[in-house]
Design an enzyme around this catalytic site. Sequence first.
Site, mmCIF file in Angstrom:
data_model
loop_
_atom_site.group_PDB
_atom_site.id
_atom_site.type_symbol
_atom_site.label_atom_id
_atom_site.label_comp_id
_atom_site.label_asym_id
_atom_site.label_seq_id
_atom_site.Cartn_x
_atom_site.Cartn_y
_atom_site.Cartn_z
ATOM 1 N N HIS A 16 -4.764 3.274 3.326
ATOM 2 C CA HIS A 16 -4.185 4.612 3.217
ATOM 3 C C HIS A 16 -5.170 5.551 2.551
ATOM 4 C CE1 HIS A 16 -3.140 2.265 -0.348
ATOM 5 N NE2 HIS A 16 -3.223 3.398 -1.046
ATOM 6 N N LEU A 17 -5.046 6.826 2.897
ATOM 7 C CA LEU A 17 -5.788 7.895 2.233
ATOM 8 C C LEU A 17 -4.835 8.604 1.295
ATOM 9 C CD1 LEU A 17 -7.333 7.650 5.089
ATOM 10 C CD2 LEU A 17 -7.894 10.044 4.747
ATOM 11 N N HIS A 18 -5.289 8.893 0.087
ATOM 12 C CA HIS A 18 -4.544 9.781 -0.802
ATOM 13 C C HIS A 18 -5.048 11.200 -0.560
ATOM 14 C CE1 HIS A 18 -3.099 6.627 -3.762
ATOM 15 N NE2 HIS A 18 -4.076 5.973 -3.165
ATOM 16 N N ASN A 75 -8.839 4.016 -2.105
ATOM 17 C CA ASN A 75 -9.095 2.927 -3.034
ATOM 18 C C ASN A 75 -9.215 1.633 -2.235
ATOM 19 O OD1 ASN A 75 -8.871 4.658 -5.281
ATOM 20 N ND2 ASN A 75 -6.644 4.431 -5.299
ATOM 21 N N ASP A 128 3.663 10.419 -2.070
ATOM 22 C CA ASP A 128 3.524 9.285 -2.979
ATOM 23 C C ASP A 128 4.713 9.261 -3.936
ATOM 24 O OD1 ASP A 128 0.822 7.478 -3.975
ATOM 25 O OD2 ASP A 128 2.523 7.650 -5.351
ATOM 26 N N ILE A 129 5.230 8.070 -4.175
ATOM 27 C CA ILE A 129 6.423 7.927 -5.020
ATOM 28 C C ILE A 129 6.106 8.200 -6.499
ATOM 29 C CG2 ILE A 129 6.236 5.449 -5.542
ATOM 30 C CD1 ILE A 129 9.205 5.204 -4.760
ATOM 31 N N GLY A 175 -9.179 0.019 -7.409
ATOM 32 C CA GLY A 175 -7.895 0.606 -7.787
ATOM 33 C C GLY A 175 -6.818 0.463 -6.738
ATOM 34 N N GLN A 176 -7.064 -0.344 -5.696
ATOM 35 C CA GLN A 176 -6.048 -0.488 -4.646
ATOM 36 C C GLN A 176 -4.904 -1.365 -5.135
ATOM 37 O OE1 GLN A 176 -7.563 -2.071 -0.942
ATOM 38 N NE2 GLN A 176 -5.657 -1.600 0.162
HETATM 39 P P1 AMP Z 1 -3.422 2.512 -4.127
HETATM 40 O O1 AMP Z 1 -3.311 2.214 -5.602
HETATM 41 O O2 AMP Z 1 -4.625 3.287 -3.712
HETATM 42 O O3 AMP Z 1 -3.240 1.245 -3.308
HETATM 43 O O4 AMP Z 1 -2.230 3.474 -3.802
HETATM 44 C C1 AMP Z 1 -0.924 3.024 -3.569
HETATM 45 C C2 AMP Z 1 -0.020 4.188 -3.779
HETATM 46 O O5 AMP Z 1 1.187 3.912 -3.137
HETATM 47 C C3 AMP Z 1 0.292 4.481 -5.242
HETATM 48 O O6 AMP Z 1 -0.126 5.799 -5.561
HETATM 49 C C4 AMP Z 1 1.801 4.314 -5.309
HETATM 50 O O7 AMP Z 1 2.414 5.254 -6.170
HETATM 51 C C5 AMP Z 1 2.212 4.508 -3.873
HETATM 52 N N1 AMP Z 1 3.452 3.867 -3.478
HETATM 53 C C6 AMP Z 1 3.813 2.588 -3.704
HETATM 54 N N2 AMP Z 1 5.022 2.335 -3.159
HETATM 55 C C7 AMP Z 1 5.409 3.493 -2.561
HETATM 56 C C8 AMP Z 1 6.567 3.881 -1.833
HETATM 57 N N3 AMP Z 1 7.580 3.036 -1.606
HETATM 58 N N4 AMP Z 1 6.645 5.138 -1.363
HETATM 59 C C9 AMP Z 1 5.634 6.024 -1.597
HETATM 60 N N5 AMP Z 1 4.519 5.714 -2.279
HETATM 61 C C10 AMP Z 1 4.411 4.458 -2.762
#
Ligand code: AMP
Length: 113
Positions: free
Chosen positions: A99-101, A86, A29-30, A92-93
Amino acid sequence: MSCIFCRIIAGQAPAEVLYRDDRTIAFRDIHPVAPVHVLIVPIQHFDSLNSLSEEDEALAGHLLVVARRLAEELGVARSGYRLVINTGSEGGQTVFHLHLHLLAGRRMPFAGD
Ligand code: AMP
């Protein structure tokens, strides 16, 4: 292509990729919120968990197995980790590609917080 995760999958946007197979990609995650914060993402675009159907059960299971393997490889399987999906704005999406965190490396608060 407007979806950022589709662009990462296509190699059109940078990411620190930890794992890839024909159905899944996993990258860091960025904006990590834990020492280990990896996203496990299906190659096929689904807007959210709401778009997953019974036909996708094998893929859904595969995502979990990939998460479990990554937890082992990253050395957090024994200490513990959390998987989060999320879904929707109140869930919170923020990126509308399923995607899974995988979160680990610190104690997690109660899941409802
Ligand atoms: P969500 O809020 O569950 O949709 O999670 C989206 C996640 O994607 C967040 O934790 C962001 O930090 C992450 N994210 C967004 N853009 C990127 C990217 N280019 N590379 C890696 N992670 C990202």
